[in-house]
Design a protein around this motif. Structure first.
Motif: not given
Length: 367
Positions: A53, A55, A81, A85, A114, A148-149, A151-152
């Motif tokens: 993946t 991002v 987003y 994923e 993102a 991804a959320e 970490e982001l």
């Protein structure tokens, strides 16, 4: 691509950890990808290599999407987003990837954008002169709590803005990660500003591993319902989508377990297959349920006026015909049995206010 029984191409090959079997082109491109009639893999060593993946951080130009569909109970949504994923094969958001030149297939779940400036844009939008508050749904298209959320933290930053402005929000997710933000959601809920819906498609791990390969396991979603309820956040369950001959048999069990975990409201949505999703879903059926594929598609067509997809407002979410009526009756009976949907208080809009810091520039000019 049509992959129903009788096609001379071999069955599509499932990819571990991914929903889509192929990466069909964007419908706006002039060239076309075709799957070659190669023999299916003999063992795991011959299976397609894992797809990573990526991002991409994107500077969005706007953040609140307007909706005017008469059968959707909200007018505004935020999707931090683009792409998801989680890889749910049936996702009705897949066709939107074609608008950015990517495939609704594997690209949708491996090439995620993102919106890095989501919170900044939202603060600017809510501070604008003349803005009128109305319910915002967080995650109306793609999941705001996809991997991804973690970490982001873009979704959390959006919630922080909504809390400061005392703006109502409803969150929809398939992820147990929503519990990370229970502190914000609980504070907002105490003011009548927040609720959460957790989507549960199946309670069987083996089904979910192929159907929603990177979404939270069923037990984690039920734990999220329980945790939110214990934190004081109004929480409901979405039995969605209901897939005939695959997940429909679980409707009552999902509602029972969700209610036991603390859900107070519920809704259901019949499987929808708009645009490219139809071909991707047929491929998925051939890869994972080849002996059942014709039956599933036949039942779906019976509820869609003879087609795999009927976009008609009012019936596109629930279908028509005998089988659709039976699903509706089963849902209503189960809800009554488990005390769901007895009442639901609307979220408040009268508390909305622009914080002093955000409104300082407006005040300077007499705003």
């Amino acid at each position: 691509m049509n992959s129903v029984p009788g096609n001379r191409l071999p069955p599509p090959v499932a990819r571990k950890g991914r929903g889509a079997c192929s990466n069909e082109r964007s419908r706006f491109e002039s060239w076309r990808r075709e799957r070659e009639p190669a023999p299916p893999p003999d063992d795991e060593a011959d299976a397609p290599a894992p797809t990573r993946t990526t991002v991409w951080m994107k500077q969005a130009r706007s953040i609140i999407s307007a909706n005017d569909s008469p059968d959707i109970p909200f007018d505004a949504s935020i999707n931090p987003y683009q792409g998801c994923e989680h890889g749910c094969i049936y996702c009705y958001a897949r066709p939107s990837h074609a608008y950015i030149g990517l495939s609704p297939g594997l690209d949708f779940e491996t090439q995620v954008q993102a919106k890095a400036n989501a919170a900044e844009l939202l603060e600017k939008t809510l501070s604008a002169r003349g803005y009128r508050p109305k319910l915002i749904v967080l995650g109306g298209n793609t999941d705001p709590y996809q991997p991804a959320e973690r970490e982001l933290g873009i979704t959390r930053s959006v919630l922080e803005v909504l809390e400061r402005f005392r703006h109502p929000v409803s969150v929809t997710t398939k992820s147990g990660l929503v519990l990370r933000d229970a502190d914000i959601l609980a504070r907002m809920a105490r003011q009548g500003l927040a609720r959460v819906y957790v989507s549960v498609t199946s309670l069987r791990n083996e089904t979910m591993r192929s159907l929603e390969p990177r979404a939270s396991a069923p037990a984690r979603r039920l734990a999220a319902i329980r945790g939110l309820h214990e934190a004081g956040v109004p929480v409901g369950v979405l039995v969605a989508p209901v897939i005939p001959a695959i997940t429909d048999i679980e409707m009552e069990a999902i509602l029972e377990q969700a209610a036991a975990a603390g859900a107070k409201s519920a809704a259901w949505i019949l499987l929808r297959l708009p645009r490219e999703v139809a071909g991707l879903f047929e491929e998925w059926l051939q890869a994972h349920y080849p002996q059942r594929a014709r039956h599933v598609l036949s039942l779906l067509a019976q509820m869609r006026g003879g087609r795999l997809y009927d976009p008609e407002f009012g019936t596109r979410m629930s279908g028509t015909g005998v089988f659709a009526d039976l699903l509706r009756q089963r849902f209503e009976l189960a809800c009554r049995r488990h005390g769901l949907n007895r009442e639901r208080q609307p979220l408040r809009t009268d508390l909305f206010s622009v914080p002093a810091a955000a409104g300082a520039q407006l005040d300077l000019f007499g705003g």
